[in-house]
Design a protein around this motif. Sequence first.
Motif, short mmCIF file in Angstrom:
data_model
loop_
_atom_site.label_atom_id
_atom_site.label_comp_id
_atom_site.label_asym_id
_atom_site.label_seq_id
_atom_site.Cartn_x
_atom_site.Cartn_y
_atom_site.Cartn_z
N GLU A 179 -6.80 -37.42 -12.79
CA GLU A 179 -6.32 -36.41 -11.85
C GLU A 179 -5.54 -37.01 -10.69
OE1 GLU A 179 -9.69 -34.42 -10.04
OE2 GLU A 179 -10.06 -36.09 -8.69
N LEU A 180 -4.83 -36.12 -10.01
CA LEU A 180 -4.30 -36.41 -8.68
C LEU A 180 -5.25 -35.71 -7.71
CD1 LEU A 180 -0.47 -35.69 -9.01
CD2 LEU A 180 -1.58 -37.90 -8.92
N MET A 181 -5.43 -36.28 -6.53
CA MET A 181 -6.29 -35.64 -5.54
C MET A 181 -5.55 -35.64 -4.21
SD MET A 181 -8.90 -35.75 -2.99
CE MET A 181 -9.32 -37.45 -2.86
N LEU A 182 -5.36 -34.44 -3.65
CA LEU A 182 -4.72 -34.29 -2.36
C LEU A 182 -5.83 -34.04 -1.34
CD1 LEU A 182 -1.55 -32.41 -1.46
CD2 LEU A 182 -3.62 -31.90 -0.19
N ALA A 183 -5.86 -34.84 -0.29
CA ALA A 183 -6.83 -34.65 0.79
C ALA A 183 -6.05 -34.35 2.07
CB ALA A 183 -7.69 -35.89 0.98
N ALA A 184 -6.42 -33.28 2.75
CA ALA A 184 -5.76 -32.88 4.00
C ALA A 184 -6.79 -32.85 5.12
CB ALA A 184 -5.12 -31.50 3.84
N GLU A 185 -6.43 -33.42 6.26
CA GLU A 185 -7.31 -33.40 7.43
C GLU A 185 -7.08 -32.11 8.21
OE1 GLU A 185 -6.74 -36.85 9.84
OE2 GLU A 185 -7.40 -38.21 8.26
N LEU A 186 -8.12 -31.31 8.34
CA LEU A 186 -8.04 -30.03 9.04
C LEU A 186 -9.21 -29.93 10.03
CD1 LEU A 186 -7.29 -27.96 5.83
CD2 LEU A 186 -5.67 -28.52 7.63
N PRO A 187 -9.25 -30.81 11.02
CA PRO A 187 -10.38 -30.80 11.96
C PRO A 187 -10.47 -29.50 12.73
CG PRO A 187 -8.62 -32.17 12.81
CD PRO A 187 -8.23 -31.77 11.41
N GLY A 188 -11.67 -29.01 12.88
CA GLY A 188 -11.91 -27.80 13.65
C GLY A 188 -11.59 -26.52 12.91
N LEU A 210 0.05 -25.37 0.75
CA LEU A 210 -1.12 -25.36 1.61
C LEU A 210 -0.68 -24.77 2.93
CD1 LEU A 210 -4.01 -26.42 2.28
CD2 LEU A 210 -2.95 -28.60 2.84
N SER A 211 -1.34 -23.69 3.38
CA SER A 211 -0.94 -23.07 4.64
C SER A 211 -2.17 -22.57 5.39
CB SER A 211 0.04 -21.92 4.39
OG SER A 211 -0.56 -20.95 3.56
N GLY A 212 -1.96 -22.30 6.66
CA GLY A 212 -3.06 -21.79 7.47
C GLY A 212 -2.68 -21.76 8.94
N GLU A 213 -3.69 -21.52 9.76
CA GLU A 213 -3.45 -21.50 11.20
C GLU A 213 -4.64 -22.11 11.91
OE1 GLU A 213 -2.26 -18.50 14.86
OE2 GLU A 213 -2.80 -17.65 12.93
N LYS A 214 -4.36 -23.08 12.75
CA LYS A 214 -5.38 -23.70 13.59
C LYS A 214 -5.27 -23.03 14.95
CE LYS A 214 -7.07 -28.16 15.17
NZ LYS A 214 -6.78 -29.59 15.26
N MET A 215 -6.33 -22.31 15.31
CA MET A 215 -6.31 -21.51 16.53
C MET A 215 -6.54 -22.38 17.76
SD MET A 215 -5.72 -18.63 15.18
CE MET A 215 -6.01 -17.41 16.42
N GLU A 216 -5.83 -22.06 18.82
CA GLU A 216 -5.96 -22.78 20.08
C GLU A 216 -7.20 -22.31 20.82
OE1 GLU A 216 -3.30 -23.78 24.04
OE2 GLU A 216 -2.47 -22.57 22.44
N GLU A 217 -7.97 -23.25 21.33
CA GLU A 217 -9.20 -22.93 22.04
C GLU A 217 -9.01 -22.86 23.54
OE1 GLU A 217 -11.91 -25.97 20.85
OE2 GLU A 217 -11.82 -25.41 18.75
N ARG A 218 -7.90 -23.35 24.02
CA ARG A 218 -7.64 -23.41 25.46
C ARG A 218 -7.36 -22.01 26.00
NH1 ARG A 218 -2.57 -26.84 27.62
NH2 ARG A 218 -1.77 -25.13 28.81
N ARG A 278 -4.12 -32.10 21.80
CA ARG A 278 -4.51 -31.49 20.54
C ARG A 278 -3.43 -30.49 20.11
NH1 ARG A 278 -10.32 -29.43 21.79
NH2 ARG A 278 -10.28 -28.82 19.62
N SER A 279 -3.24 -30.38 18.81
CA SER A 279 -2.18 -29.51 18.28
C SER A 279 -2.77 -28.28 17.61
CB SER A 279 -1.35 -30.28 17.26
OG SER A 279 -0.74 -31.37 17.86
N TYR A 280 -2.04 -27.17 17.74
CA TYR A 280 -2.47 -25.90 17.18
C TYR A 280 -1.27 -25.17 16.62
CZ TYR A 280 -6.74 -26.78 19.75
OH TYR A 280 -7.88 -27.35 20.21
N GLY A 281 -1.56 -24.16 15.82
CA GLY A 281 -0.49 -23.31 15.32
C GLY A 281 -0.53 -23.13 13.82
N ASN A 282 0.48 -22.41 13.32
CA ASN A 282 0.62 -22.19 11.88
C ASN A 282 1.17 -23.45 11.23
OD1 ASN A 282 -0.13 -19.45 11.97
ND2 ASN A 282 1.92 -18.92 12.66
#
Length: 155
Positions: A58-67, A84-92, A106-110
């Motif tokens: 296999e191939l294995m893709l690992a993505a870091e998505l902290p929080g 691969l898509s999503g949204e990391k919401m801002e906590e500030r 820290r970075s946030y967004g779509n």
Amino acid sequence: MTVLTTRNRAPISYNPIGEFDTLRNRLDRFFENPFTEPFLAPAMAWAPPVEITETNGELMLAAELPGMKKEQVTISIENQVLTLSGEKMEERKEGDAEKKYHLWERSYGNFTRSFTLPRAIDTAKVTAEFDNGVLKIHLPKTAEAKAKKIEILAK
């Protein structure tokens, strides 16, 4: 690979070849869908770092998505392209009387990351797991694509 340093911080690795690949991918997407995808806006957006490894099976893709939680991430495969898509919401919160922000790195967004899969991937058997902020997508190879040992016959 070039190593950059910043004041009062550990060295930061910079890979100009990776930057070129990112630009080339954006150009490819622009010319494929010139009116549906923004061209320059993603350059300023957050994108999770990924690594792709390969074994015989296999191939294995690992993505870091902290929080992030698995519900905030979408994985799709269409025409041998894994997206691969999503949204990391801002906590500030602005205007919080209790907190003063002195530094914000820290970075946030779509985000959206797309990868063209080799034809040797069996897309019907792709699986994914999410644990401790790391998404792992397992992309099994077709039987034909797996390495084969060929025995040499004596004459």
